[in-house]
Structure formats: C-alpha cells, structure tokens
Write an enzyme that holds these catalytic residues in place. Structure first.
Site, PDB file in Angstrom:
ATOM      1  N   THR A 186       0.562  -1.229   0.095  1.00 63.77           N
ATOM      2  CA  THR A 186       0.086  -0.371   0.478  1.00 63.77           C
ATOM      3  C   THR A 186       0.887   1.556  -0.359  1.00 63.77           C
ATOM      4  O   THR A 186       1.962   0.976   0.327  1.00 63.77           O
ATOM      5  CB  THR A 186      -0.771  -0.115   0.755  1.00 63.77           C
ATOM      6  N   ASP A 187       0.372   2.222  -0.228  1.00 62.37           N
ATOM      7  CA  ASP A 187       0.274   3.356   0.041  1.00 62.37           C
ATOM      8  C   ASP A 187       0.109   4.239   1.412  1.00 62.37           C
ATOM      9  O   ASP A 187      -0.031   3.327   2.135  1.00 62.37           O
ATOM     10  CB  ASP A 187       0.483   4.597  -1.327  1.00 62.37           C
ATOM     11  N   GLN A 188       1.239   5.433   1.000  1.00 61.43           N
ATOM     12  CA  GLN A 188       0.761   6.393   2.431  1.00 61.43           C
ATOM     13  C   GLN A 188      -0.542   5.565   3.221  1.00 61.43           C
ATOM     14  O   GLN A 188      -0.833   6.418   4.530  1.00 61.43           O
ATOM     15  CB  GLN A 188       1.064   7.307   2.948  1.00 61.43           C
TER      16      GLN A 188
END
Length: 143
Positions: free
Chosen positions: A15-17
C-alpha cells in the site's frame, strides 16, 4: 472454463501512505492467481519449467474498479480465456472478500517458449501439458 480462486490478505508493504494498494501490485496478484491456477491443475510452474516450457508475459492489462486497502482480504479468480498452440491468455477478477466488490479485472497473455526463448508449439512439443490446459479451458461443471 474452470475458475480457480485464491485468497489472501493485503499486506502493508503493498500500500501507499493512505493505505491504498499501489496499482502495480495487482499484476503481482495476477501472478499469484496464475501460479495457484497451474498448481490446482497438477502442473505447478516449476514442473512445467522442468519440462522445458516457459511462459513469459507478452501482454498485460488491468482495469481498476475500486481501491483495495491494507487489511482487506481479496480473492483472485483466474481462468483460461483463450489458448493457441503458441500462446495462452488468462483472465483475472479481484474481489474484496467481505462485501464481494469487484476491485479490478484484467488479463495476461503468455507465449510458450523454450529455455532459450524460442517459440514452442505446445500442442506438438508437449501434448500432455496441452491436454491438461485444454481441459481447463473447456471445463464445464456438471449441474
């Protein structure tokens, strides 16, 4: 056509942030589905490669419908869409398990090649592998 379902949890590293799955990871999930598809057919990748057949991806496509997030459990549904003596096309659908939402759909197309990357006519060179895949493509569950 036989459909093989593979489920797993979305890992934080995917995932991203914001906790949303990075788009390229869907192709990794397609590969997980593909590996399990072959394994369920009694043809694990390592066995196919041991027999001198390799399946490089020659085309891939993914349409993103909804976001998957860290902690979701996803299901990848994999099946053969089309098979010719020199290539194979598999399709994938990725669903969120708890609500059945379609997250992504796509395909990968593969060439049949030898260890040196030369094209193979799988039907002629490895008829036993061809027959297994052909049965999966033409699989019809009994009602």
């Amino acid at each position: 056509m036989k459909t093989v379902e593979t489920s797993f949890s979305v890992r934080y590293a995917e995932t991203d942030q914001m906790g949303i799955v990075y788009h390229a990871n869907y192709y990794v999930w397609f590969e997980v589905g593909r590996t399990e598809f072959f394994k369920s057919a009694g043809l694990p990748y390592w066995e196919i490669e041991k027999q001198g057949v390799f399946l490089p991806v020659i085309e891939g496509f993914c349409r993103y419908r909804r976001s998957a997030r860290f902690g979701d459990t996803v299901i990848v549904k994999t099946k053969v869409q089309d098979m010719k003596p020199t290539r194979l096309k598999l399709t994938y659908e990725v669903f969120r398990q708890h609500d059945g939402t379609l997250l992504a759909e796509g395909y990968t197309e593969h060439a049949f090649v030898d260890k040196d990357g030369r094209p193979l006519n799988l039907k002629k060179s490895h008829p036993h592998i061809w027959e297994v895949l052909d049965k999966l493509q033409n699989f019809h569950p009994s009602s």
